[in-house]
Motif scaffolding. Structure first.
Motif, PDB file in Angstrom:
ATOM      1  N   UNK A  78       0.840  -1.198   0.000  1.00 43.54           N
ATOM      2  CA  UNK A  78       0.000   0.000   0.000  1.00 43.54           C
ATOM      3  C   UNK A  78       0.877   1.251   0.000  1.00 43.54           C
ATOM      4  N   UNK A  79       1.860   1.289   0.889  1.00 44.43           N
ATOM      5  CA  UNK A  79       2.786   2.422   0.949  1.00 44.43           C
ATOM      6  C   UNK A  79       3.619   2.527  -0.328  1.00 44.43           C
ATOM      7  N   UNK A  80       4.067   1.377  -0.850  1.00 41.65           N
ATOM      8  CA  UNK A  80       4.868   1.408  -2.076  1.00 41.65           C
ATOM      9  C   UNK A  80       4.106   2.090  -3.206  1.00 41.65           C
ATOM     10  N   UNK A  81       2.817   1.814  -3.304  1.00 39.92           N
ATOM     11  CA  UNK A  81       2.042   2.421  -4.370  1.00 39.92           C
ATOM     12  C   UNK A  81       1.879   3.923  -4.141  1.00 39.92           C
ATOM     13  N   UNK A  82       1.691   4.331  -2.894  1.00 42.93           N
ATOM     14  CA  UNK A  82       1.588   5.761  -2.596  1.00 42.93           C
ATOM     15  C   UNK A  82       2.874   6.486  -2.976  1.00 42.93           C
ATOM     16  N   UNK A  83       4.017   5.856  -2.692  1.00 41.84           N
ATOM     17  CA  UNK A  83       5.306   6.442  -3.063  1.00 41.84           C
ATOM     18  C   UNK A  83       5.426   6.523  -4.587  1.00 41.84           C
ATOM     19  N   UNK A  84       4.970   5.480  -5.269  1.00 41.82           N
ATOM     20  CA  UNK A  84       5.002   5.483  -6.733  1.00 41.82           C
ATOM     21  C   UNK A  84       4.153   6.625  -7.291  1.00 41.82           C
ATOM     22  N   UNK A  85       2.988   6.839  -6.699  1.00 40.93           N
ATOM     23  CA  UNK A  85       2.137   7.946  -7.118  1.00 40.93           C
ATOM     24  C   UNK A  85       2.811   9.283  -6.838  1.00 40.93           C
ATOM     25  N   UNK A  86       3.408   9.408  -5.653  1.00 38.36           N
ATOM     26  CA  UNK A  86       4.080  10.658  -5.280  1.00 38.36           C
ATOM     27  C   UNK A  86       5.260  10.958  -6.189  1.00 38.36           C
ATOM     28  N   UNK A  87       5.937   9.920  -6.668  1.00 40.41           N
ATOM     29  CA  UNK A  87       7.088  10.104  -7.558  1.00 40.41           C
ATOM     30  C   UNK A  87       6.705  10.759  -8.886  1.00 40.41           C
ATOM     31  N   UNK A  88       5.430  10.705  -9.253  1.00 39.24           N
ATOM     32  CA  UNK A  88       4.981  11.316 -10.501  1.00 39.24           C
ATOM     33  C   UNK A  88       4.836  12.832 -10.384  1.00 39.24           C
ATOM     34  N   UNK A  89       4.603  13.313  -9.177  1.00 39.82           N
ATOM     35  CA  UNK A  89       4.240  14.715  -8.982  1.00 39.82           C
ATOM     36  C   UNK A  89       5.298  15.733  -9.401  1.00 39.82           C
ATOM     37  N   UNK A  90       6.588  15.522  -9.106  1.00 43.35           N
ATOM     38  CA  UNK A  90       7.564  16.563  -9.454  1.00 43.35           C
ATOM     39  C   UNK A  90       7.547  16.970 -10.920  1.00 43.35           C
ATOM     40  N   UNK A  91       7.270  16.041 -11.830  1.00 42.55           N
ATOM     41  CA  UNK A  91       7.304  16.355 -13.259  1.00 42.55           C
ATOM     42  C   UNK A  91       5.917  16.522 -13.875  1.00 42.55           C
ATOM     43  N   UNK A  92       4.862  16.125 -13.168  1.00 40.22           N
ATOM     44  CA  UNK A  92       3.542  16.141 -13.795  1.00 40.22           C
ATOM     45  C   UNK A  92       2.542  17.065 -13.089  1.00 40.22           C
ATOM     46  N   UNK A  93       2.753  17.359 -11.823  1.00 39.57           N
ATOM     47  CA  UNK A  93       1.805  18.209 -11.094  1.00 39.57           C
ATOM     48  C   UNK A  93       1.873  19.648 -11.595  1.00 39.57           C
ATOM     49  N   UNK A  94       0.740  20.328 -11.532  1.00 42.35           N
ATOM     50  CA  UNK A  94       0.703  21.718 -11.960  1.00 42.35           C
ATOM     51  C   UNK A  94       0.843  22.690 -10.814  1.00 42.35           C
ATOM     52  N   UNK A  95       0.459  22.286  -9.611  1.00 42.95           N
ATOM     53  CA  UNK A  95       0.487  23.211  -8.477  1.00 42.95           C
ATOM     54  C   UNK A  95       1.599  22.868  -7.494  1.00 42.95           C
ATOM     55  N   UNK A  96       2.136  23.912  -6.867  1.00 41.71           N
ATOM     56  CA  UNK A  96       3.181  23.727  -5.860  1.00 41.71           C
ATOM     57  C   UNK A  96       2.636  22.975  -4.654  1.00 41.71           C
ATOM     58  N   UNK A  97       1.355  23.190  -4.350  1.00 37.10           N
ATOM     59  CA  UNK A  97       0.756  22.527  -3.190  1.00 37.10           C
ATOM     60  C   UNK A  97       0.734  21.011  -3.363  1.00 37.10           C
ATOM     61  N   UNK A  98       0.382  20.552  -4.549  1.00 40.10           N
ATOM     62  CA  UNK A  98       0.346  19.106  -4.811  1.00 40.10           C
ATOM     63  C   UNK A  98       1.757  18.535  -4.776  1.00 40.10           C
ATOM     64  N   UNK A  99       2.729  19.261  -5.302  1.00 43.78           N
ATOM     65  CA  UNK A  99       4.115  18.796  -5.255  1.00 43.78           C
ATOM     66  C   UNK A  99       4.600  18.682  -3.810  1.00 43.78           C
ATOM     67  N   UNK A 100       4.256  19.666  -2.976  1.00 43.34           N
ATOM     68  CA  UNK A 100       4.655  19.625  -1.563  1.00 43.34           C
ATOM     69  C   UNK A 100       3.981  18.469  -0.840  1.00 43.34           C
ATOM     70  N   UNK A 101       2.713  18.256  -1.133  1.00 46.95           N
ATOM     71  CA  UNK A 101       1.975  17.161  -0.506  1.00 46.95           C
ATOM     72  C   UNK A 101       2.582  15.817  -0.888  1.00 46.95           C
ATOM     73  N   UNK A 102       2.899  15.641  -2.169  1.00 51.04           N
ATOM     74  CA  UNK A 102       3.499  14.397  -2.633  1.00 51.04           C
ATOM     75  C   UNK A 102       4.845  14.161  -1.960  1.00 51.04           C
ATOM     76  N   UNK A 103       5.629  15.215  -1.798  1.00 51.36           N
ATOM     77  CA  UNK A 103       6.931  15.083  -1.132  1.00 51.36           C
ATOM     78  C   UNK A 103       6.763  14.649   0.318  1.00 51.36           C
ATOM     79  N   UNK A 104       5.772  15.228   0.999  1.00 51.05           N
ATOM     80  CA  UNK A 104       5.515  14.855   2.391  1.00 51.05           C
ATOM     81  C   UNK A 104       5.086  13.398   2.511  1.00 51.05           C
TER      82      UNK A 104
END
Length: 217
Positions: A78-104
């Motif tokens: 479950x955690x591995x998949x969340x990390x995999x999803x978060x790894x997409x955010x730096x290059x695909x997210x449009x908002x800084x808030x989503x990027x920060x959330x994914x990093x957290x």
């Protein structure tokens, strides 16, 4: 925008505080109170020994039951998949808030994966293998994304990614909270129950943040 950033900072602060309490609880269970180095989702010197994928004396001695084993074996993919999803955010997210959330999310859940793996090794139980099975380990339950959902998320970008990421992560977090609630009530291993409390607190805060951000989207 400043209000959104303040919201993210508050959520990250909650997750960091919860992660810190988890570390302190784990260290307190080690021999002689010795220190070893999510969310807060979070240097080697301050991490509890159970973060190691090898068996630790503390984890090996601790009482555990079938609920603890199930919690660890389900939460790892479950955690591995969340990390995999978060790894997409730096290059695909449009908002800084989503990027920060994914990093957290990544910072919280990477260490928890190591901790859970260490407990299973110490207990003589199987650590779930990595791979495509992570997408279907829970069937339709646990908030896990299907391979198709992950593929669609990986192809999205900008605002479309932000919306899809938060909607899917809310569902994913709700699954994690439900599993943690079961561990809290049925588990026997003190450190696993402490982690469950941390997951409930930090991921509930993140769910609230994502719902608020979606409402402002």
């Amino acid at each position: 925008m400043s209000e959104n950033r303040s919201l993210i900072r508050r959520t990250t602060a909650v997750a960091a505080a919860v992660a810190a309490s988890l570390v302190l609880a784990a260290c307190g269970g080690a021999d002689g109170g010795a220190t070893a180095g999510h969310g807060g989702h979070t240097a080697p010197s301050s991490r509890p020994q159970s973060l190691s994928p090898t068996a630790s004396p503390s984890a090996a001695r601790g009482q555990h039951n079938a609920a603890d084993v199930a919690f660890a074996q389900m939460m790892i993919p479950h955690h591995r998949q969340a990390v995999e999803m978060a790894d997409l955010a730096p290059t695909r997210a449009g908002s800084a808030e989503v990027k920060q959330l994914a990093e957290a999310i990544k910072k919280a859940q990477d260490p928890e994966i190591r901790t859970l793996s260490g407990w299973l090794t110490a207990w003589g139980e199987q650590v779930p293998a990595t791979g495509a099975g992570d997408h279907s380990a829970h069937g339709a339950g646990g908030g896990m994304m299907t391979a198709e959902e992950m593929d669609r998320l990986g192809k999205a970008s900008g605002k479309a990614f932000d919306t899809a990421f938060m909607e899917l992560m809310i569902k994913h977090h709700e699954g994690a909270v439900a599993m943690a609630e079961t561990e809290r009530t049925q588990g026997a291993h003190p450190e696993a129950k402490t982690m469950a409390e941390a997951i409930i607190s930090s991921q509930s805060a993140e769910i609230a943040t994502m719902k608020e951000l979606l409402g402002k989207n």
